[in-house]
Design an enzyme around this catalytic site. Structure first.
Site, PDB file in Angstrom:
ATOM      1  N   ILE A  45       0.835  -1.210   0.000  1.00  0.00           N
ATOM      2  CA  ILE A  45       0.000   0.000   0.000  1.00  0.00           C
ATOM      3  C   ILE A  45       0.864   1.251   0.000  1.00  0.00           C
ATOM      4  O   ILE A  45       0.387   2.351   0.261  1.00  0.00           O
ATOM      5  CB  ILE A  45      -0.965   0.001   1.202  1.00  0.00           C
ATOM      6  N   ASN A 102      14.487  -3.423   6.031  1.00  0.00           N
ATOM      7  CA  ASN A 102      14.933  -2.417   5.059  1.00  0.00           C
ATOM      8  C   ASN A 102      15.013  -1.073   5.765  1.00  0.00           C
ATOM      9  O   ASN A 102      13.982  -0.494   6.127  1.00  0.00           O
ATOM     10  CB  ASN A 102      13.952  -2.348   3.882  1.00  0.00           C
ATOM     11  N   GLY A 159       4.668  -0.254  11.252  1.00  0.00           N
ATOM     12  CA  GLY A 159       3.916   0.641  10.378  1.00  0.00           C
ATOM     13  C   GLY A 159       3.098   1.688  11.112  1.00  0.00           C
ATOM     14  O   GLY A 159       2.945   2.805  10.634  1.00  0.00           O
ATOM     15  N   GLU A 160       2.532   1.328  12.233  1.00  0.00           N
ATOM     16  CA  GLU A 160       1.683   2.259  12.963  1.00  0.00           C
ATOM     17  C   GLU A 160       2.383   2.888  14.160  1.00  0.00           C
ATOM     18  O   GLU A 160       1.915   3.863  14.737  1.00  0.00           O
ATOM     19  CB  GLU A 160       0.398   1.538  13.406  1.00  0.00           C
TER      20      GLU A 160
HETATM   21 MO1  MOS Z   1      -4.290  -0.328   9.946  1.00  0.00          MO
HETATM   22  S1  MOS Z   1      -5.520   1.052  10.956  1.00  0.00           S
HETATM   23  O1  MOS Z   1      -4.175  -1.524  11.133  1.00  0.00           O
HETATM   24  O2  MOS Z   1      -5.241  -0.895   8.658  1.00  0.00           O
END
Ligand code: MOS
Length: 744
Positions: free
Chosen positions: A469, A630, A708-709
């Site tokens: 994404i 990475n 990622g979060e």
């Molecule tokens: Mo993300 S809010 O875990 O798609």
């Protein structure tokens, strides 16, 4: 010897097509006979359609058909006992005349061109019966005995009767109420779908941005009444998600329904304004954190109560204390009480750190208030309350080096120069402040299948149906495959974003890397074993009937022979050899440990003493998320997360018009997100200590947890805490806009 690419700065494997414009996103797909669909939406917040005047629209040039409740698409409502994301939306679009929120799809106009469909859609007029929508969070609180949602916790020390008693007995108490407003994901690619059915009308191919092709298939099959095999979802390139592409929304549902009925391929692109309403937003939350502590700042009681928006059409069960307040600090008494408030509003959905970003803003702001109340330095306060086991359940963490994140972050940032007293540092008309906060996010993992194929042309193909994404998932797949096979990254093709590939990770819950890497490792090892088996069994191989050769760096050696895998495959007349592996975390490991990633944010802000304008001027983040695969992509993800925090803290909110249920900033002109001028250099660093348990592969594993979060959790609190340090003003309702700082 090929140097391992793990942890190095590796360019994205899909960078060139993305920057040259060759990458095709959903709406870029063109097909022969393509028709264009445009959605008409409701202009009231609740009620019923009494009549629709379609004559002018039907007579407009190029119009092929209009679908609406009187000429509907036969779409289905998913069963309501499904786990998320099946809960959104809990009705079928265009199937009935009920209006559930303002901006709901009420018709689809289909024409030969997009412009014809758009112009005709503007000619549809609708008459409604209007009912007053329930839109106020505060006015619709559930009663005390209403069933609570998930994740309520009560832990009390022996002899303590209640959390209130524990707080009352504490030497210092901080109590603060926070309001998290409605926010939006604002992914770069607007939601869109191109759907094409086969001639028999029983199989459909859908190009649509997706965070998980399998989740998209699963939801569309319930909407369309088809077996999973009849739906093919392709999202080779997806322009951002942040949670907004986990469920299927009206773009793919209606495009598929229209294309089936019309017997032509159909493209449906939501307008930007429609993305703000038809795609779930981050729900609003009112929440109160109460902290009890000793005079020296040792926590004696932690309480977090939340009331979060849950639209009647379904949405994300927003529980901001879960995986934040229930996990972060050691405390003998812990209370988590979370309720959902049902409202007539557009759907909500998870948005980057869905619970954690709002939750950490509240908890980490309250911790800063406790630091002020006790006179303990904010970093020292967190170290004094450091949890070595999860306070809610007593389980050990799989790997936790948060204390080193605090220390290393403080050193890199220059925290020791901070003055505890607000308004102590100025530069002309600017007040300068420093703040810090903790980042925490679950170290999730899910079952993932991967295939690794060695080809006669000396390349390898690694395939899995995860979505890239924009997070760099395809590059992680290529790097891991290259590392295990001992060949250069450029010799590996990563195939992702297609539901016909081996079932892959959703790009959600920060789990794609942690879940995919172990499967790539095992599949790569398995394909090498298969290659060696081939070498000793095929009569055309130099190792036929001899001792097993050894594989290293893309080559087999032994018994006086040496050949690359491509040479061996060519010699035996094979184009390729493939192995497929599936891994998941063993249930006993998942049961034994708490898996989380951690980090520490440090921020400097400047607030103008005359205008109240807040500017973030420096930011340092240090994380512990296991091994980094990475460096380039990890840095980019963490910086992106911190930028999300800047938006949360200073800019983002969509005010709700209570009487109508209208989101007043539901467009990109009125909804503020950070731009380059709002973002300073962000110094991101990681400890790079492998998690020994997350792969479940022992020494064969790499120990990567997700990130990622993570950067989006706690970063807003670090900014708010810096604003307090600069000004002495504590803002508990985000965003911290200049009007709230004008008394400076
Ligand atoms: Mo993300 S809010 O875990 O798609």
């Amino acid at each position: 010897m090929t140097a391992s690419p793990i942890g190095r700065e590796i360019d994205r494997v899909d960078g060139r097509p993305k920057v040259t414009g060759a990458a095709e996103y959903a709406a870029d797909h063109d097909l022969p006979g393509l028709a264009h669909a445009v959605v008409v939406t409701s202009t009231i917040g609740r009620g019923e359609i009494l009549a629709m005047d379609l004559a002018a629209a039907l007579a407009a040039p190029g119009v092929l058909e209009i679908y609406h409740p009187g000429n509907n698409l036969g779409l289905l409502t998913p069963p309501q006992n499904m786990p998320p994301p099946g809960m959104v939306e809990n009705y079928a679009p265009l199937q009935d005349t009920a209006i559930r929120y303002r901006g709901q799809a009420i018709a689809v106009v289909v024409a030969e061109t997009f412009e014809q469909a758009r112009d005709a859609a503007a000619l549809v007029t609708t008459t409604y019966r209007t009912d007053p929508p329930n839109t106020s969070l505060a006015a619709n609180l559930p009663g005390e005995d209403a069933p609570g949602p998930l994740y309520n916790v009560s832990v009390l020390a022996p002899g303590v009767g209640s959390i209130d008693e524990a707080l009352a007995a504490s030497e210092v108490v901080v109590e603060s109420t926070f309001h998290q407003p409605i926010q939006h994901h604002v992914a770069m690619e607007p939601h869109a779908a191109v759907a094409e059915w086969n001639a028999a009308g029983d199989r459909v191919t859908i190009h649509t941005g997706s965070q998980g092709t399998f989740a998209t298939v699963q939801l569309l099959q319930l909407r369309l009444g088809l077996p999973a095999e009849a739906i093919h979802v392709i999202c080779t390139y997806t322009g951002g998600g942040f949670g907004s592409r986990v469920p299927s929304w009206n773009d793919s549902i209606l495009a598929a329904g229209v294309a089936r009925r019309l017997g032509r391929p159909v493209k449906l692109v939501m307008t930007r304004e429609q993305v703000f309403t038809m795609v779930g937003h981050r729900g609003q939350v009112d929440h109160t954190v109460r902290l009890g502590a000793t005079r020296t700042g040792v926590l004696t009681a932690v309480s977090h109560d939340a009331d979060a928006e849950l639209p009647n059409v379904g949405g994300w069960l927003l529980v901001p204390a879960h995986d934040t307040t229930d996990t972060l600090y050691k405390t003998p008494n812990l209370h988590i009480g979370q309720r959902l408030v049902q409202l007539d509003l557009p759907p909500t959905w998870a948005m980057r750190g869905p619970n954690e970003a709002p939750g950490a803003f509240a908890l980490e702001t309250a911790m800063d208030e406790l630091a002020v109340a006790t006179g303990v330095d904010p970093v020292e306060l967190r170290l004094r309350n450091y949890a070595t086991v999860a306070p809610g359940n007593g389980k050990p963490f799989s790997s936790k080096h948060l204390a080193d994140c605090y220390r290393e972050g403080a050193r890199r940032f220059g925290w020791s120069a901070r003055r505890a007293t607000p308004r102590s540092r100025t530069d002309g008309q600017w007040l300068i402040g420093m703040g810090m906060a903790t980042a925490i996010y679950p170290g999730n993992r899910m079952p993932v299948s991967v295939s690794v194929e060695l080809c006669a042309d000396e390349t390898a193909i690694v395939s899995t149906a995860t979505s890239d994404i924009g997070n760099g998932a395809a590059t992680v797949v290529a790097i891991t495959g290259a590392d295990r096979l001992g060949i250069p990254v450029r010799k590996v093709t990563a195939r992702v974003g297609d539901s016909t590939l081996p079932p892959g990770a959703v790009a959600a819950g920060s789990q794609a890397t942690a879940s995919t890497v172990p499967s790539v490792l095992v599949a790569a090892d398995d394909v090498v074993t298969a290659l060696i088996d081939l070498a000793v069994t095929d009569p055309r191989s130099p190792w036929h009937d001899g001792a097993r050769p050894v594989y290293a760096n893309g080559r087999l050696h032994g018994g006086g022979h040496s050949a690359t895998f491509g040479q061996l495959l060519t010699a035996v007349g094979r184009k390729s050899i493939e192995a497929r592996a599936t891994t998941q975390l063993a249930p006993e490991t998942a049961e034994r440990f708490e898996f989380h990633s951690f980090g520490a944010h440090f921020c400097e802000v400047r607030v103008n003493r005359f205008t109240g304008e807040p500017r973030v001027t420096r930011f340092t983040t240090v994380v512990d998320s296991g091994r980094i695969i990475n460096a380039q992509a990890a840095r980019s993800q963490l910086i992106g997360g911190v930028i999300f925090g800047i938006g949360q803290a200073l800019l983002e909110h969509d005010p709700l018009e209570l009487g109508t249920g209208r989101l007043a900033a539901a467009n990109m002109a009125d909804y503020m997100v950070p731009v380059n001028a709002d973002v300073p250099d962000i110094d991101v660093h990681w400890l790079d200590r492998p998690d020994p348990h997350v792969d479940g592969l022992g020494a064969r594993g790499l120990g990567a947890r997700g990130l990622g979060e993570l950067g989006a959790v706690g970063s807003a609190a670090a900014i708010g805490n810096a604003v307090y340090n600069a000004t002495g003003i504590r803002v508990r309702e985000t965003p911290i806009t200049l009007d709230k700082l004008l008394e400076v």
